[in-house]
Design a protein around this motif. Structure first.
Motif, short mmCIF file in Angstrom:
data_model
loop_
_atom_site.label_atom_id
_atom_site.label_comp_id
_atom_site.label_asym_id
_atom_site.label_seq_id
_atom_site.Cartn_x
_atom_site.Cartn_y
_atom_site.Cartn_z
N VAL A 98 0.67 -1.33 -0.24
CA VAL A 98 -0.33 0.16 0.03
C VAL A 98 0.98 1.01 -0.11
N MET A 130 -6.69 7.31 5.27
CA MET A 130 -7.10 6.79 3.95
C MET A 130 -8.56 7.87 3.77
N VAL A 153 -4.00 3.72 -4.94
CA VAL A 153 -4.44 4.65 -3.03
C VAL A 153 -3.71 6.07 -3.84
N ASP A 166 -11.05 -1.32 -0.91
CA ASP A 166 -10.16 -1.07 0.08
C ASP A 166 -10.38 -1.79 1.62
N TYR A 210 -5.07 -4.68 7.04
CA TYR A 210 -3.72 -3.68 6.66
C TYR A 210 -2.42 -4.22 7.54
N LEU A 249 -12.37 6.54 0.94
CA LEU A 249 -12.64 5.21 0.78
C LEU A 249 -13.81 4.49 -0.09
#
Length: 121
Positions: free
Chosen positions: A48, A83, A64, A90, A94, A86
């Motif tokens: 990411v 973030m 992203v 997504d 994580y 969204l």
């Protein structure tokens, strides 16, 4: 041995925001480059974002860019992932990791346990 603990995940509607945190202990935080990865059900873990030891230079995967921001506070031994905007795609677990700025997960030495992010449409 470095221990990493992620927090901040949850359920959010599309277009919403979350901020993930990764608290580190057991090492000298400011000497580590760090990264965020995610893994959706049935998919491989993917890169990411990552950030250098100083926090000056971030790197992002294309999907992203412009929505997520990686940062770190070396005084608090904590890394963040803000973030915004969204999307349902997504949705994933994580993970934060220590040891590199690479997009390849094999380049990292230590991993957290993960935090679930779910984005509803």
């Amino acid at each position: 041995q470095v221990q990493l603990v992620e927090s901040g995940g949850g359920l959010v509607q599309a277009g919403g925001s979350l901020r993930l945190s990764c608290a580190a202990s057991g090492g000298t935080f400011s000497t580590y480059s760090m990264g965020w990865f995610r893994q959706a059900p049935g998919k491989e873990r993917e890169f990411v974002a990552s950030i250098t030891r100083s926090g000056i230079t971030p790197y992002y995967t294309d999907s992203v860019k412009g929505r997520f921001t990686i940062s770190r506070d070396n005084a608090k031994n904590t890394m963040y992932l803000q973030m915004n905007s969204l999307k349902p795609e997504d949705t994933a677990v994580y993970y934060c990791a220590v040891g590199s700025i690479s997009s390849r997960s094999t380049q990292y030495d230590y991993w957290g346990q993960g935090t679930q992010v779910t984005v509803s449409s």
